[in-house]
Design an enzyme around this catalytic site. Structure first.
Site, PDB file in Angstrom:
ATOM      1  N   CYS A  93     -20.497  44.949 -34.170  1.00  0.00           N
ATOM      2  CA  CYS A  93     -21.158  44.039 -35.107  1.00  0.00           C
ATOM      3  C   CYS A  93     -20.193  43.678 -36.217  1.00  0.00           C
ATOM      4  CB  CYS A  93     -22.364  44.714 -35.749  1.00  0.00           C
ATOM      5  SG  CYS A  93     -23.663  45.063 -34.569  1.00  0.00           S
ATOM      6  N   GLY A 118     -19.911  39.942 -32.419  1.00  0.00           N
ATOM      7  CA  GLY A 118     -21.306  39.955 -31.984  1.00  0.00           C
ATOM      8  C   GLY A 118     -21.809  38.542 -31.822  1.00  0.00           C
ATOM      9  N   ASN A 137     -22.820  48.500 -39.169  1.00  0.00           N
ATOM     10  CA  ASN A 137     -21.931  48.379 -38.013  1.00  0.00           C
ATOM     11  C   ASN A 137     -21.573  49.792 -37.569  1.00  0.00           C
ATOM     12  OD1 ASN A 137     -18.444  47.299 -37.672  1.00  0.00           O
ATOM     13  ND2 ASN A 137     -19.945  47.746 -36.114  1.00  0.00           N
ATOM     14  N   GLY A 138     -21.938  50.112 -36.328  1.00  0.00           N
ATOM     15  CA  GLY A 138     -21.619  51.444 -35.818  1.00  0.00           C
ATOM     16  C   GLY A 138     -22.737  51.966 -34.949  1.00  0.00           C
ATOM     17  N   CYS A 180     -11.258  53.916 -35.153  1.00  0.00           N
ATOM     18  CA  CYS A 180     -11.288  53.540 -33.730  1.00  0.00           C
ATOM     19  C   CYS A 180      -9.998  52.833 -33.323  1.00  0.00           C
ATOM     20  CB  CYS A 180     -12.477  52.609 -33.504  1.00  0.00           C
ATOM     21  SG  CYS A 180     -12.464  51.780 -31.911  1.00  0.00           S
ATOM     22  N   TYR A 228      -8.202  45.901 -28.634  1.00  0.00           N
ATOM     23  CA  TYR A 228      -8.953  44.747 -28.125  1.00  0.00           C
ATOM     24  C   TYR A 228      -9.923  44.097 -29.104  1.00  0.00           C
ATOM     25  CZ  TYR A 228     -12.450  42.177 -25.396  1.00  0.00           C
ATOM     26  OH  TYR A 228     -13.318  41.223 -24.938  1.00  0.00           O
ATOM     27  N   CYS A 284     -17.957  55.153 -24.946  1.00  0.00           N
ATOM     28  CA  CYS A 284     -17.898  55.294 -26.408  1.00  0.00           C
ATOM     29  C   CYS A 284     -19.290  55.592 -26.939  1.00  0.00           C
ATOM     30  CB  CYS A 284     -17.383  53.996 -27.028  1.00  0.00           C
ATOM     31  SG  CYS A 284     -17.458  54.011 -28.832  1.00  0.00           S
ATOM     32  N   CYS A 307      -9.558  57.897 -33.488  1.00  0.00           N
ATOM     33  CA  CYS A 307     -10.447  58.218 -32.378  1.00  0.00           C
ATOM     34  C   CYS A 307      -9.850  57.574 -31.139  1.00  0.00           C
ATOM     35  CB  CYS A 307     -11.859  57.673 -32.612  1.00  0.00           C
ATOM     36  SG  CYS A 307     -12.898  57.947 -31.154  1.00  0.00           S
ATOM     37  N   CYS A 329     -12.358  57.379 -25.768  1.00  0.00           N
ATOM     38  CA  CYS A 329     -12.560  56.672 -24.485  1.00  0.00           C
ATOM     39  C   CYS A 329     -11.344  56.812 -23.579  1.00  0.00           C
ATOM     40  CB  CYS A 329     -12.926  55.211 -24.721  1.00  0.00           C
ATOM     41  SG  CYS A 329     -11.846  54.364 -25.868  1.00  0.00           S
TER      42      CYS A 329
HETATM   43  S1  SF4 Z   1     -14.390  56.078 -28.114  1.00  0.00           S
HETATM   44 FE1  SF4 Z   1     -12.891  54.380 -27.933  1.00  0.00          FE
HETATM   45  S2  SF4 Z   1     -14.034  52.538 -28.518  1.00  0.00           S
HETATM   46 FE2  SF4 Z   1     -15.238  54.288 -29.215  1.00  0.00          FE
HETATM   47  S3  SF4 Z   1     -14.634  54.639 -31.359  1.00  0.00           S
HETATM   48 FE3  SF4 Z   1     -13.355  55.959 -30.089  1.00  0.00          FE
HETATM   49  S4  SF4 Z   1     -11.513  54.717 -29.640  1.00  0.00           S
HETATM   50 FE4  SF4 Z   1     -13.110  53.325 -30.386  1.00  0.00          FE
END
Ligand code: SF4
Length: 469
Positions: free
Chosen positions: A10, A36, A110-111, A246, A252, A392, A443, A446
């Protein structure tokens, strides 16, 4: 047509004390439309009274010929959202507004809250009546429990320290606005200024369209309070915690001209391409991007390897979000309507095809088939991020693990399935070199399965959580 990518989450936008607040807010949302496309809302405020305009669809669908006199006042808060299937209900379109003991309060989020289900059950047992599936409604219910005599910052701290997971939030009271990021800082949120007016946006690309100056990012775990007196105060109620923004925003989600977590996205993607070339040199004639998201990494690969960059695939920018797909008559219609091969450029050539990620692999397979049919001699597929092995849980819509090709096949098995001459991914180390950070400082769940926040909603790994906001 199932789009074979992770879905953006978002976008948030707020303008505080500017005479064209609602109009500027809608422009800032337009610049963040990629975050979004399924719902948009803008609310404005005059003396604590809110005015709202919300709709399903794109910003342009809902604001073409809109009379901004219907959104009066010099404060506006807006939101673009992506919704999960079957959830395109107007009641979930944000910002959400409630009349509380403090007066009217509006929230945009957002989240994804990892304790959403747990919190919702607790609040329902205490008598809360939910009118949407949006995570942000939890915040309004938590605020409603705070004593009317509490200063707004104390009420907000009490509320947001009960939620967990990924949240960038903007909360609007009558005489002040708060903007905050969770303690891990999963999703971005930045502060800018137009003249004396402050603006807040998920992505800095929104500042460009408004002529706003970027001031700074809101820090992980920081609540910024902006009062009517123009005073900007900062609070850190979550204590010390390792931030894990993230990394997929850089891979992307974000627009290339945005500055995310202190780094320009375009430059980062160029570097991902360079790292890919260093890790995976190959004999080839042309570097070809999967447009648009593969373009910066393909340029980087070309610059590092010295192999010529060419647009071997052309993307249509006029693809509507919905169309009637012929059943049998035209095979792979969905891919063909979006991408076409540049036959004369690729015929007889050995291609390095660059894409940012592979999720299910279905689109990649069709694109590769298209290039081969158009006469490509060899296709070497290079991905500018590591294999996606996990869903994710922090605000991004991803398929179940069983649908993620790299969670279920080896790289050689994926190569065979895609029918490419070679397949290589950027390593986790190469990804971190591209963002000039130590491994683990973002993070990357994924790609690695290392989750910065445990999932508390009692769902299995294969299930999605709550409502993506
Ligand atoms: S899991 Fe992947 S898409 Fe989700 S917050 Fe972590 S790095 Fe981003």
């Amino acid at each position: 047509m199932a789009f074979d990518k992770f879905k953006e989450e978002c976008g948030l936008m707020a303008i505080y004390r500017h005479k064209e607040a609602s109009n500027l807010c809608h422009l800032g949302l337009h610049a963040q439309q990629h975050r979004g496309q399924e719902g948009v809302g803008v609310i404005s405020q005059v003396d604590g009274k809110f005015h709202a305009h919300k709709g399903i669809g794109l910003v342009s669908d809902n604001f073409a010929d809109f009379d901004f006199k219907k959104l009066p006042g010099d404060v506006a808060l807006g939101h673009v959202r992506y919704s999960t299937a079957g959830d395109q209900d107007i009641v979930n379109v944000q910002p959400l507004v409630s009349e509380l003991s403090f007066g009217n309060v509006a929230v945009a989020h957002n989240g994804n809250l990892t304790n959403f289900d747990e919190m919702k059950e607790v609040l329902k047992k205490e008598g809360a009546i939910f009118s949407s599936n949006a995570d942000s409604e939890i915040v309004l219910h938590l605020l409603s429990k705070e004593p009317a005599s509490s200063p707004p910052i104390e009420a907000l701290i009490s509320a947001v320290t009960k939620i967990e997971g990924a949240f960038s939030l903007i909360v609007l009271f009558k005489d002040r606005i708060f903007a905050l990021r969770d303690k891990h800082g999963f999703r971005p949120l930045s502060i800018g200024k137009i003249g004396d007016s402050y603006v807040f946006a998920s992505e800095t690309c929104a500042f460009g369209i408004l002529g706003a100056k970027f001031i700074r990012d809101i820090k992980p775990g920081e609540i910024v309070e902006l009062t009517d007196e123009g005073e900007l105060k900062s609070y850190f109620p979550f204590g010390n915690n390792k931030s894990t923004p993230c990394i997929f925003e850089h891979v992307y989600f974000a627009r290339p001209n945005s500055k995310i977590f202190g780094r320009q996205v375009y430059k980062t993607r160029l570097q991902m391409g360079r790292e890919l070339a260093k890790e995976n040199p190959v004999e080839a004639d042309l570097v070809v991007p999967v447009p648009d998201s593969g373009v910066p990494a393909a340029l980087g690969y070309s610059q590092e390897s010295g192999i010529e960059f060419q647009l071997g695939l052309i993307r249509s920018h006029y693809v509507g979000r919905t169309f009637i797909e012929p059943k049998q008559s035209i095979r792979d219609f969905g891919v063909k309507i979006k991408h076409s091969p540049n036959d004369e450029i690729i015929e007889g050539k050995r291609l390095v095809l660059i894409d940012d990620s592979i999720v299910r692999g279905t689109t990649s397979k069709k694109l590769i088939n298209m290039l081969k049919k158009a006469g490509a001699k060899e296709v070497h597929l290079m991905i500018s991020s590591p294999p996606i092995t996990d869903p994710c849980y922090y605000g991004i819509d991803t398929p179940e693990k069983s649908q993620l090709i790299a969670a279920n096949k080896s790289i050689e098995e994926i190569r065979e399935y895609l029918e490419v001459d070679s397949l290589t991914y950027l390593s986790v180390e190469g990804l971190y070199k591209s963002v000039e950070s130590d491994v683990g400082s973002y993070c990357d769940a994924c790609f690695t399965g290392n989750r910065p926040v445990k999932i508390k909603s009692g769902k299995k790994d294969s299930e999605q959580l709550g409502m993506f906001s």
